[in-house]
Design an enzyme around this catalytic site. Sequence first.
Site, mmCIF file in Angstrom:
data_model
loop_
_atom_site.group_PDB
_atom_site.id
_atom_site.type_symbol
_atom_site.label_atom_id
_atom_site.label_comp_id
_atom_site.label_asym_id
_atom_site.label_seq_id
_atom_site.Cartn_x
_atom_site.Cartn_y
_atom_site.Cartn_z
ATOM 1 N N CYS A 35 0.834 -1.211 0.000
ATOM 2 C CA CYS A 35 0.000 0.000 0.000
ATOM 3 C C CYS A 35 0.867 1.260 0.000
ATOM 4 C CB CYS A 35 -0.895 -0.049 1.231
ATOM 5 S SG CYS A 35 -1.652 1.513 1.701
ATOM 6 N N CYS A 38 0.336 3.646 2.941
ATOM 7 C CA CYS A 38 0.858 2.996 4.150
ATOM 8 C C CYS A 38 2.361 3.212 4.275
ATOM 9 C CB CYS A 38 0.562 1.502 4.128
ATOM 10 S SG CYS A 38 -1.186 1.084 4.040
#
Length: 110
Positions: A35, A38
């Site tokens: 991600c 992230c």
Amino acid sequence: MAESNGIKQVTDQDFDKTVLEAGKPAFVDFWAPWCGPCRIVGPIVEELAPSYEGRAVINKMTVHHNPEVAQKYAVTSITTLMMFKGGKLVDRVVGAMPKGELQKFIDRNL
């Protein structure tokens, strides 16, 4: 549950004990290695974690390895950041944010 730099790596199996029964406010970063947002938030969480020692428990949870808790708390997008107090979810935000905003998110829930 592994710990690095004051951040606990929480799992479906130890979530209740580590987060809900923490005895102090608990922050959880729901994330995945693939991600992009992230990977932006992760280093910020690592930088901030030591400043909350003794005041909050800082946790990260990899959603693809721990689907039960992610499903229970309706984590449909990552990064999702949550704060728990007294065993209850008290605040959540979805998406990357700058360091100052992340700090405000945690501070307002202490």
